[in-house]
Design an enzyme around this catalytic site. Structure first.
Site, PDB file in Angstrom:
ATOM      1  N   ASP A  74      13.156  12.180 -22.204  1.00  0.00           N
ATOM      2  CA  ASP A  74      12.840  11.334 -21.059  1.00  0.00           C
ATOM      3  C   ASP A  74      12.785   9.892 -21.580  1.00  0.00           C
ATOM      4  O   ASP A  74      11.881   9.521 -22.326  1.00  0.00           O
ATOM      5  CB  ASP A  74      11.504  11.759 -20.438  1.00  0.00           C
ATOM      6  CG  ASP A  74      11.189  10.990 -19.150  1.00  0.00           C
ATOM      7  OD1 ASP A  74      11.660   9.840 -19.013  1.00  0.00           O
ATOM      8  OD2 ASP A  74      10.459  11.529 -18.304  1.00  0.00           O
ATOM      9  N   ARG A  79      25.284  17.380   0.402  1.00  0.00           N
ATOM     10  CA  ARG A  79      24.540  18.022  -0.685  1.00  0.00           C
ATOM     11  C   ARG A  79      25.431  18.255  -1.899  1.00  0.00           C
ATOM     12  O   ARG A  79      24.956  18.497  -3.008  1.00  0.00           O
ATOM     13  CB  ARG A  79      23.913  19.338  -0.206  1.00  0.00           C
ATOM     14  CG  ARG A  79      23.176  20.117  -1.294  1.00  0.00           C
ATOM     15  CD  ARG A  79      22.077  21.033  -0.736  1.00  0.00           C
ATOM     16  NE  ARG A  79      22.503  21.810   0.401  1.00  0.00           N
ATOM     17  CZ  ARG A  79      23.330  22.876   0.343  1.00  0.00           C
ATOM     18  NH1 ARG A  79      23.808  23.279  -0.816  1.00  0.00           N
ATOM     19  NH2 ARG A  79      23.678  23.517   1.434  1.00  0.00           N
ATOM     20  N   LYS A 127      11.784   3.967 -11.441  1.00  0.00           N
ATOM     21  CA  LYS A 127      11.105   2.941 -12.229  1.00  0.00           C
ATOM     22  C   LYS A 127      12.060   1.771 -12.500  1.00  0.00           C
ATOM     23  O   LYS A 127      12.408   1.065 -11.590  1.00  0.00           O
ATOM     24  CB  LYS A 127      10.561   3.573 -13.515  1.00  0.00           C
ATOM     25  CG  LYS A 127       9.839   4.916 -13.288  1.00  0.00           C
ATOM     26  CD  LYS A 127       8.574   4.799 -12.448  1.00  0.00           C
ATOM     27  CE  LYS A 127       8.034   6.143 -11.963  1.00  0.00           C
ATOM     28  NZ  LYS A 127       7.789   7.135 -12.991  1.00  0.00           N
ATOM     29  N   TYR A 179       4.878  12.462 -19.117  1.00  0.00           N
ATOM     30  CA  TYR A 179       4.465  12.121 -17.755  1.00  0.00           C
ATOM     31  C   TYR A 179       3.637  13.272 -17.159  1.00  0.00           C
ATOM     32  O   TYR A 179       3.968  14.441 -17.371  1.00  0.00           O
ATOM     33  CB  TYR A 179       5.732  11.853 -16.933  1.00  0.00           C
ATOM     34  CG  TYR A 179       5.480  11.606 -15.476  1.00  0.00           C
ATOM     35  CD1 TYR A 179       4.868  10.438 -15.042  1.00  0.00           C
ATOM     36  CD2 TYR A 179       5.857  12.541 -14.527  1.00  0.00           C
ATOM     37  CE1 TYR A 179       4.641  10.213 -13.701  1.00  0.00           C
ATOM     38  CE2 TYR A 179       5.636  12.325 -13.174  1.00  0.00           C
ATOM     39  CZ  TYR A 179       5.019  11.160 -12.769  1.00  0.00           C
ATOM     40  OH  TYR A 179       4.794  10.943 -11.443  1.00  0.00           O
TER      41      TYR A 179
HETATM   42  C1  LIG Z   1       7.623   8.541 -12.944  1.00  0.00           C
HETATM   43  C2  LIG Z   1       8.071   9.317 -14.095  1.00  0.00           C
HETATM   44  C3  LIG Z   1       8.658  10.589 -13.930  1.00  0.00           C
HETATM   45  C4  LIG Z   1       8.793  11.245 -12.580  1.00  0.00           C
HETATM   46  O1  LIG Z   1       9.704  10.558 -11.774  1.00  0.00           O
HETATM   47  P1  LIG Z   1       9.623  10.551 -10.165  1.00  0.00           P
HETATM   48  O2  LIG Z   1      10.782   9.717  -9.797  1.00  0.00           O
HETATM   49  O3  LIG Z   1       8.299   9.993  -9.777  1.00  0.00           O
HETATM   50  O4  LIG Z   1       9.763  11.986  -9.732  1.00  0.00           O
HETATM   51  C5  LIG Z   1       9.109  11.242 -15.064  1.00  0.00           C
HETATM   52  N1  LIG Z   1       8.984  10.694 -16.298  1.00  0.00           N
HETATM   53  C6  LIG Z   1       8.422   9.483 -16.486  1.00  0.00           C
HETATM   54  C7  LIG Z   1       8.319   8.926 -17.865  1.00  0.00           C
HETATM   55  C8  LIG Z   1       7.948   8.759 -15.396  1.00  0.00           C
HETATM   56  O5  LIG Z   1       7.379   7.564 -15.596  1.00  0.00           O
END
Ligand SMILES: *Cc1c(COP(=O)(O)O)cnc(C)c1O
Length: 411
Positions: free
Chosen positions: A196, A66, A221, A123
């Site tokens: 983000d 961790r 992603k 998101y």
């Molecule tokens: C998918 C996504 C998230 C969240 O990510 P996870 O890995 O599913 O927790 C946050 N921001 C954007 C732009 C995303 O496409």
């Protein structure tokens, strides 16, 4: 070094001396799944422990899974190199990363009650996390041009997403950074800007080079890119990274070593994948725009959009490979289209090597209140398409037959 070289080599020295050169050393970094690490000398172990608890990314003895892991740290170093930041910190998911960023910003904000200034759309999970005040701070949704006015003494952070999910709207990063700096002067304390950057990846934009303090990715992603690992990562300066690791140790949101390994491997082909997928998306955006059953295509690469055309010159090196579009007839026709597809997979998520489609209003952004969804440009019939690496002609044939099928039911 250029981006392509960094993508292949960054973080690999962790495999032992010099990854690909040491006599008999493994050419790729071994996957270390251990949850605990032995020690003989308590003093040395305590030294490592102290170092990790203060927020270092590695130590001679990782002590416990961790706290640190060699694969995790190698991925972090590689991602930081690509983003041009001092450090990066990896989490179990994108949402675990968002959570750690908010908790870190709150601990760094001297006020008892704090708020988040954020620009929609973001998101759906992030929208829900902020709106619910689950982590404490209240959210103040604002528009891109009103950020400075929304910031007050209690503001812990400014948050935006660009390109935004799912409308692909671009946020002007220089403007956000300047507004935050103005307001910071007014309140006498620096308010961090968090972006983000999941849709852009470091291949298409490096927000930190424009003054953004904290750059966040859902590594699930594009960074992983193959739809087989869940994770998040935050690229930032050393001070923020230390604070983030302290939160990560306390809350337990570290990425799994196997996922960290896959993300690090994914970075090696990231520039290639991003550009090839983008090429397909540009072509499909144009073909969709010219199709009589399509009402509107949202894609930063389309010439009609002068504002994003400008931002594509100043902050982003290409439109990316996610687009969204509205079909004539609305939600029912959109659903019919999705059901008629044979190659493209109806599924949430994006950035993978295969093409995925989904209706944000029914799935990824379902949790967002309908009024706010419509205000931020997400009608029920909007479809989000994440273009993969398939032949663009195969993808188009599939879309075309599904568009025809959808229109037949409309008549
Ligand atoms: C998918 C996504 C998230 C969240 O990510 P996870 O890995 O599913 O927790 C946050 N921001 C954007 C732009 C995303 O496409």
């Amino acid at each position: 070094m250029r981006l392509e070289t960094t993508a292949v080599h960054a973080g690999r020295h962790k495999a032992g001396g010099h990854a690909n050169r040491g006599e008999g050393r493994p050419h790729v970094q071994p996957i270390d799944l251990s949850t605990t690490y032995g020690f003989r000398n308590t003093g040395a172990a305590v030294e490592s422990l102290d170092r990790l608890v203060e927020g270092a990314g590695d130590a001679p003895n990782p002590i416990y899974g961790r706290l640190a892991n060699p694969n995790t740290n190698a991925f972090e170093q590689a991602l930081a190199a690509l983003e041009g930041t001092e450090d990066a910190v990896a989490f179990a998911s994108g949402m675990a990363a968002v959570t750690a960023v908010v908790l870190t910003a709150v601990t760094r904000c001297p006020r008892r009650e704090s708020n988040i200034v954020a620009v929609r759309p973001v998101y759906g999970g992030t929208d829900h996390l902020f709106t619910s005040s689950l982590l404490g701070p209240e959210v103040r949704w604002t528009t891109e041009s009103a950020i400075a006015a929304a910031i007050d003494e209690d503001t812990a952070l400014v948050f935006a997403e660009t390109p935004a999910n799912p409308t692909l709207r671009l946020v002007d990063l220089e403007s956000v950074v300047a507004q935050s700096a103005d307001a910071s002067k007014r309140i006498g304390r620096a308010v961090p800007v968090v972006i983000d950057s999941t849709f852009a990846t470091p291949v298409l934009q490096q927000p930190a080079t424009l003054g953004v303090d904290v750059v966040l990715h859902s590594a699930t992603k594009f960074l992983g890119g193959h739809g087989d690992a869940l994770g998040g990562v935050v690229a930032t300066n050393e001070e923020w990274a230390r604070a983030l690791r302290q939160v990560r140790i306390a809350t337990g949101g570290i990425v799994h070593p196997m996922a960290a390994y896959l993300f690090h491997r994914g970075l090696q082909t990231l520039p290639l994948r991003v550009r090839a997928q983008q090429e397909g998306a540009v072509e499909l955006a144009h073909r969709l725009e010219g199709h009589p059953a399509v009402r509107r295509v949202h894609f930063p690469g389309l010439a009609a959009d002068a504002r994003s055309a400008r931002l594509l010159e100043t902050q982003q090196r290409g439109p990316g490979s996610v687009l969204s579009f509205e079909v004539k007839g609305g939600a029912r026709q959109a659903a019919r289209l999705v059901e008629s597809l044979r190659l493209i997979t109806p599924a949430v998520s994006l950035g993978s090597v295969d093409t995925l489609i989904q209706a944000p209003a029914s799935l990824t952004h379902r949790i967002v209140d309908e009024g706010h969804r419509l205000d931020s440009g997400i009608p029920a019939g909007l479809l989000r398409l994440s273009v993969g690496l398939e032949s663009v002609d195969d993808l188009w044939e599939d879309l075309e037959q599904a568009l025809t099928a959808a229109r037949l039911t409309a008549a």
